[in-house]
Write an enzyme that holds these catalytic residues in place. Structure first.
Site, PDB file in Angstrom:
ATOM      1  N   GLY A  13       0.833  -1.214   0.000  1.00  0.00           N
ATOM      2  CA  GLY A  13       0.000   0.000   0.000  1.00  0.00           C
ATOM      3  C   GLY A  13       0.859   1.252   0.000  1.00  0.00           C
ATOM      4  NE  ARG A  89      -7.058 -17.537 -17.782  1.00  0.00           N
ATOM      5  CZ  ARG A  89      -6.069 -16.769 -18.258  1.00  0.00           C
ATOM      6  NH1 ARG A  89      -6.353 -15.593 -18.787  1.00  0.00           N
ATOM      7  NH2 ARG A  89      -4.806 -17.175 -18.203  1.00  0.00           N
ATOM      8  CG  ASP A 118       5.440  -8.780   7.570  1.00  0.00           C
ATOM      9  OD1 ASP A 118       6.495  -8.676   8.226  1.00  0.00           O
ATOM     10  OD2 ASP A 118       4.835  -9.853   7.404  1.00  0.00           O
ATOM     11  CB  THR A 141       3.178  -0.216   7.297  1.00  0.00           C
ATOM     12  OG1 THR A 141       1.855  -0.177   7.853  1.00  0.00           O
ATOM     13  CG2 THR A 141       4.130  -0.449   8.453  1.00  0.00           C
ATOM     14  CG  ASP A 143      -1.817  -0.270   9.063  1.00  0.00           C
ATOM     15  OD1 ASP A 143      -2.406   0.805   8.839  1.00  0.00           O
ATOM     16  OD2 ASP A 143      -2.144  -1.347   8.542  1.00  0.00           O
ATOM     17  CG  ASP A 145       1.402  -3.303  11.153  1.00  0.00           C
ATOM     18  OD1 ASP A 145       2.308  -2.932  10.380  1.00  0.00           O
ATOM     19  OD2 ASP A 145       0.359  -3.837  10.757  1.00  0.00           O
ATOM     20  NE  ARG A 187      -6.434  -6.166   6.208  1.00  0.00           N
ATOM     21  CZ  ARG A 187      -7.323  -6.982   5.614  1.00  0.00           C
ATOM     22  NH1 ARG A 187      -7.403  -8.234   5.956  1.00  0.00           N
ATOM     23  NH2 ARG A 187      -8.113  -6.531   4.679  1.00  0.00           N
TER      24      ARG A 187
END
Ligand code: F6P
Length: 365
Positions: A13, A89, A118, A141, A143, A145, A187
């Site tokens: 991200g 697919r 990570d 990140t 976050d 974390d 998350r």
């Protein structure tokens, strides 16, 4: 033989501060006579042979820009790779990490600088240890974390944006005498919710780490009303869940890097609060607003320092390491130590204690 040419990519991200890292890596390498090849869209660009040679101009004026000038992707892993159309697919990826080895040779790259979370750092570690691809990592990140480093760039910007959102919810919440519920990212780790919640004087903060009891939240909001506080602020991390309950899932997407997409806790929480207390409630999901846009000066500084240290590791040929923030300074840690364990909010975190001391509840006690 010293380092002559390095590759660089941003994976996972996006995160405010990525461009500061890229500029520091790039300019420092170029100033030391090391050529820089940028791969587009993380490991996807590596697997699709999409790259370009970066000169000094490419890095000019980018520190203040959000996102990443190289682009990124979340799901592309050379150890389990298939073209996106094949994944759509329903095909499974296969180990095609030899492609990375071959491309490194073809482009005469002495090493690869992987700026990522990570997932990307795990790939960098495997490329380094299993395939002999010299890699340097940079932790990333919003976050915050990653256990290997005290702090990651992007987190400060996210907290700032979330705090500003809470400030704004105070004025509209107070005008209408409502309970305002803000959902932020997080998350597995609730660092953004905790920091922004405390900075924004939230009454209730819900974290993935502390399972909550809904009745405690309703009671708190009801009591505030009885004590004359005519509005309340609740901050929820998207990954918070009730005791014995489940995550709030927005949708599941087969074949995606995150097959379970979280989202919606604020909406259900606002509804439940309104039903249980009779106090009108509204939900706001901050979403990617907390990830996009200009980085804070702190994240620009952190990104620049990480980038410089990563560039130095590459120039000196010290592969297999990652710079990590430690106290007031920085350490260099093996990639293997940087991955795998998450840094979660602990019940004895000083900020948790301070929040409880001023009357904020986490819904757990
Ligand atoms: O970087 C992790 C994170 O910020 C999580 O908190 C969130 O669930 C996720 O990114 C969402 O990212 P995307 O929408 O890019 O999959």
């Amino acid at each position: 033989m010293g380092t002559k040419r390095v590759g660089v990519l941003t994976g996972g991200g996006d995160c405010p501060g990525l461009n500061a890292v890229l500029r520091a890596v790039g300019v420092y390498c170029l100033r030391n006579g090391v050529e820089v090849i940028g791969f587009y869209d993380g490991f996807l660009g590596v697997m699709e042979n999409r790259y370009c040679k970066l000169d000094k101009k490419a890095f000019a004026g980018i520190v203040s820009e959000g996102g990443t000038i190289l682009g990124t992707s979340n799901r592309d892993n050379p150890f389990a790779w298939a073209p996106h159309a094949a994944i759509a697919r329903g095909e499974k990826g296969t180990d095609q990490s030899d492609h990375v080895v071959a491309l490194m040779k073809e482009l005469e790259l002495d090493g690869l600088i992987v700026i990522g979370g990570d997932g990307s750092l795990n790939i960098a570690n495997r490329l380094h240890s299993e395939k002999g691809v010299p890699c340097v990592g940079v932790p990333k990140t919003i976050d915050n974390d990653l256990s290997g480093t005290d702090v990651t760039f992007g987190f400060d910007t996210a907290v700032q944006i979330a705090t500003e959102a809470i400030d704004r919810l105070h004025t509209t919440g107070s005008s209408h005498h409502r309970c305002m519920v803000l959902e932020v990212m997080g998350r597995y780790a609730g660092w953004i919710a905790l920091h922004a919640g405390v900075a924004g004087e939230a009454d209730v903060i819900l974290l993935p780490e502390f399972a909550y009891k809904p009745e405690l939240i309703f009671e708190k909001i009801q009591k505030r009303g009885q004590n004359g506080s005519r509005y309340s602020i609740v901050v929820v991390a998207e990954g918070a869940k009730p005791v014995g309950g489940q995550l709030t899932v927005a949708r599941t997407v087969a074949g995606s890097h995150d097959a379970i997409r979280l989202g919606g806790l604020a909406t259900t929480m606002a509804m439940d609060i309104e039903n249980a207390t009779g106090i009108e409630s509204r939900a706001v999901v901050l979403g990617h607003l907390q990830r996009g846009g200009a980085p804070s000066s702190r994240d620009r500084l952190l990104g620049t320092q990480f980038g410089y240290l990563a560039g130095q590791l590459a120039i000196e040929g010290k592969w297999g390491f990652m710079p990590a923030a430690r106290g007031a300074g920085f350490d260099l840690i093996p990639l293997a130590e940087a991955i795998g364990t998450m840094k979660l909010v602990q019940p004895n975190d000083p900020l948790v204690s301070a929040a409880r001391a001023v009357g904020t509840i986490f819904g757990d006690e």
